[in-house]
Write a protein that holds these residues in place. Structure first.
Motif, PDB file in Angstrom:
ATOM      1  N   ILE A 105       0.853  -1.185   0.000  1.00 48.18           N
ATOM      2  CA  ILE A 105       0.000   0.000   0.000  1.00 48.18           C
ATOM      3  C   ILE A 105       0.887   1.233   0.000  1.00 48.18           C
ATOM      4  CG2 ILE A 105      -1.812   1.271   1.241  1.00 48.18           C
ATOM      5  CD1 ILE A 105      -2.531  -1.429   2.603  1.00 48.18           C
ATOM      6  N   VAL A 106       0.607   2.160  -0.916  1.00 44.52           N
ATOM      7  CA  VAL A 106       1.307   3.432  -0.963  1.00 44.52           C
ATOM      8  C   VAL A 106       0.252   4.536  -0.948  1.00 44.52           C
ATOM      9  CG1 VAL A 106       2.894   4.936  -2.216  1.00 44.52           C
ATOM     10  CG2 VAL A 106       3.223   2.445  -2.280  1.00 44.52           C
ATOM     11  N   HIS A 107       0.273   5.358   0.087  1.00 45.07           N
ATOM     12  CA  HIS A 107      -0.701   6.448   0.237  1.00 45.07           C
ATOM     13  C   HIS A 107       0.085   7.753   0.186  1.00 45.07           C
ATOM     14  CE1 HIS A 107      -4.799   7.500   2.230  1.00 45.07           C
ATOM     15  NE2 HIS A 107      -4.384   8.489   1.454  1.00 45.07           N
ATOM     16  N   ALA A 108      -0.092   8.527  -0.872  1.00 45.86           N
ATOM     17  CA  ALA A 108       0.790   9.667  -1.142  1.00 45.86           C
ATOM     18  C   ALA A 108       0.012  10.958  -1.335  1.00 45.86           C
ATOM     19  CB  ALA A 108       1.639   9.387  -2.387  1.00 45.86           C
ATOM     20  N   GLY A 109       0.743  12.078  -1.211  1.00 44.91           N
ATOM     21  CA  GLY A 109       0.175  13.395  -1.470  1.00 44.91           C
ATOM     22  C   GLY A 109       0.054  14.278  -0.252  1.00 44.91           C
ATOM     23  N   PHE A 110       0.486  13.808   0.927  1.00 46.42           N
ATOM     24  CA  PHE A 110       0.378  14.593   2.153  1.00 46.42           C
ATOM     25  C   PHE A 110       1.376  15.743   2.123  1.00 46.42           C
ATOM     26  CE2 PHE A 110      -0.928  10.275   3.073  1.00 46.42           C
ATOM     27  CZ  PHE A 110      -2.116  10.456   3.769  1.00 46.42           C
ATOM     28  N   GLY A 111       0.945  16.898   2.587  1.00 46.50           N
ATOM     29  CA  GLY A 111       1.818  18.060   2.604  1.00 46.50           C
ATOM     30  C   GLY A 111       2.956  17.911   3.595  1.00 46.50           C
ATOM     31  N   GLY A 112       3.997  18.705   3.386  1.00 51.28           N
ATOM     32  CA  GLY A 112       5.147  18.660   4.274  1.00 51.28           C
ATOM     33  C   GLY A 112       5.058  19.600   5.449  1.00 51.28           C
ATOM     34  N   GLU A 113       4.076  20.503   5.457  1.00 52.79           N
ATOM     35  CA  GLU A 113       3.943  21.467   6.549  1.00 52.79           C
ATOM     36  C   GLU A 113       3.492  20.781   7.837  1.00 52.79           C
ATOM     37  OE1 GLU A 113       3.181  23.210   2.543  1.00 52.79           O
ATOM     38  OE2 GLU A 113       2.300  21.568   3.699  1.00 52.79           O
ATOM     39  N   SER A 114       3.790  21.429   8.968  1.00 52.39           N
ATOM     40  CA  SER A 114       3.497  20.811  10.263  1.00 52.39           C
ATOM     41  C   SER A 114       2.006  20.585  10.480  1.00 52.39           C
ATOM     42  CB  SER A 114       4.065  21.672  11.397  1.00 52.39           C
ATOM     43  OG  SER A 114       3.490  22.963  11.387  1.00 52.39           O
ATOM     44  N   ASN A 115       1.146  21.399   9.839  1.00 54.19           N
ATOM     45  CA  ASN A 115      -0.289  21.204  10.047  1.00 54.19           C
ATOM     46  C   ASN A 115      -0.788  19.899   9.411  1.00 54.19           C
ATOM     47  OD1 ASN A 115       0.313  22.530   7.601  1.00 54.19           O
ATOM     48  ND2 ASN A 115      -1.789  23.186   7.325  1.00 54.19           N
ATOM     49  N   TRP A 116       0.055  19.243   8.601  1.00 56.10           N
ATOM     50  CA  TRP A 116      -0.289  17.938   8.041  1.00 56.10           C
ATOM     51  C   TRP A 116       0.170  16.782   8.930  1.00 56.10           C
ATOM     52  CZ3 TRP A 116      -3.093  16.468   3.793  1.00 56.10           C
ATOM     53  CH2 TRP A 116      -3.485  17.479   2.914  1.00 56.10           C
ATOM     54  N   ASP A 117       0.963  17.068   9.962  1.00 53.14           N
ATOM     55  CA  ASP A 117       1.605  15.993  10.707  1.00 53.14           C
ATOM     56  C   ASP A 117       0.605  15.013  11.316  1.00 53.14           C
ATOM     57  OD1 ASP A 117       4.030  17.097  10.075  1.00 53.14           O
ATOM     58  OD2 ASP A 117       4.472  17.841  12.098  1.00 53.14           O
ATOM     59  N   GLU A 118      -0.447  15.550  11.959  1.00 48.92           N
ATOM     60  CA  GLU A 118      -1.362  14.667  12.669  1.00 48.92           C
ATOM     61  C   GLU A 118      -2.182  13.794  11.729  1.00 48.92           C
ATOM     62  OE1 GLU A 118      -2.093  18.015  14.795  1.00 48.92           O
ATOM     63  OE2 GLU A 118      -1.894  17.147  16.780  1.00 48.92           O
ATOM     64  N   ILE A 119      -2.635  14.376  10.628  1.00 49.90           N
ATOM     65  CA  ILE A 119      -3.420  13.567   9.710  1.00 49.90           C
ATOM     66  C   ILE A 119      -2.532  12.540   9.000  1.00 49.90           C
ATOM     67  CG2 ILE A 119      -3.259  15.104   7.689  1.00 49.90           C
ATOM     68  CD1 ILE A 119      -6.272  14.478   7.274  1.00 49.90           C
TER      69      ILE A 119
END
Length: 258
Positions: A105-119
């Motif tokens: 499984i490869v799940h991609a596209g999450f942002g690199g900013e800290s507000n993306w960390d939890e999700i």
């Protein structure tokens, strides 16, 4: 800055034919036996719902039967944490290995900013447990419908404070076996699947016909309240027994955090 397009990578070897794994990923009835509470596959889309507003709708961007599936989506996740549109996608790669199936499984596209960390971390941990749920279903309960008990509550306590309350009566682990005493004194035991304090406990339940039990403490976005889930996926168990267990868990959560 962190990688501006972060990806989650997961691999699981499942003791089931590749055709069974493919069906579990692509057919609504099979999806409901291990993943969401409700699923719909129609018009090139897969819609998944866990209740309480937790829903995904994904477009089938590409599929090669028994080999490869790519699902893409956008607003469902990026609007929780960012005003910048992003196209996220999850890919499933299947490979037959002597009657077993290697699933990647490869799940991609999450942002690199800290507000993306939890999700990002929540989805990463989610695939850890959900891929194990798929494996458990196909290896122990293939072809059987699942009944779900789900109790949940939100709290302003920290993850560690919530976890301390949830486990105050203790968890003991010996090898691959665990015993968990619930906050009101119930006893759960079986095979330990995944332990990740202060957020995740996942194991089988001997007393409910080898059901799958998950206890999770989650924060979906920065500064949000912690959401606590107690989830049981049971097979071949009377519906009233599953409903009763759901009620007991909701009572426990209400007493601890209500």
């Amino acid at each position: 800055m962190k990688n501006s397009n972060r990806a989650i990578h997961m691999a699981r070897e499942i003791n089931a034919p590749i055709e069974a794994v493919w069906k579990a990923l692509t057919e609504a009835g099979e999806l409901e036996r291990w993943f969401p509470r409700r699923a719909r596959v129609k018009d090139g889309k897969i819609a998944l719902s866990w209740g309480s507003g937790v829903d995904w709708e994904m477009e089938i961007e590409e599929q090669q039967e028994n080999k490869y599936l790519r699902l893409g989506y956008n607003e469902d996740h990026y609007k929780m944490v960012s005003n910048v549109p992003r196209r996220l996608a999850v890919e499933f790669f299947l490979e037959a290995k002597e009657g077993k199936t290697l699933l990647r499984i490869v799940h991609a596209g999450f942002g690199g900013e800290s507000n993306w960390d939890e999700i990002y971390d929540g989805v990463r941990r989610g695939w850890d447990t959900e891929s194990l749920s798929l494996q458990h279903y196909l290896e122990h309960h293939a072809g059987k419908d699942r009944l779900v008990a789900l109790a949940q509550i939100k709290t302003k306590q920290s993850l560690q404070e919530a976890w301390n309350l949830l486990t105050r009566e203790g968890i003991t682990v010996q090898g691959d076996r665990y015993v968990y005493t619930t906050p009101l004194g119930g006893r759960y035991e079986g095979t330990l699947v995944y332990l990740n304090p202060p957020q995740d406990l996942c194991g089988t339940l001997l007393q409910l016909n080898n059901a799958m039990f998950r206890l999770t403490a989650e924060r979906f976005t920065p500064g949000a309240d912690v959401t606590i889930w107690a989830w049981i996926g049971a097979y071949g168990v009377p519906a009233e027994d599953v409903k009763a267990e759901e009620g007991r868990w909701q009572q426990q959560l209400n007493e601890l955090f209500g």
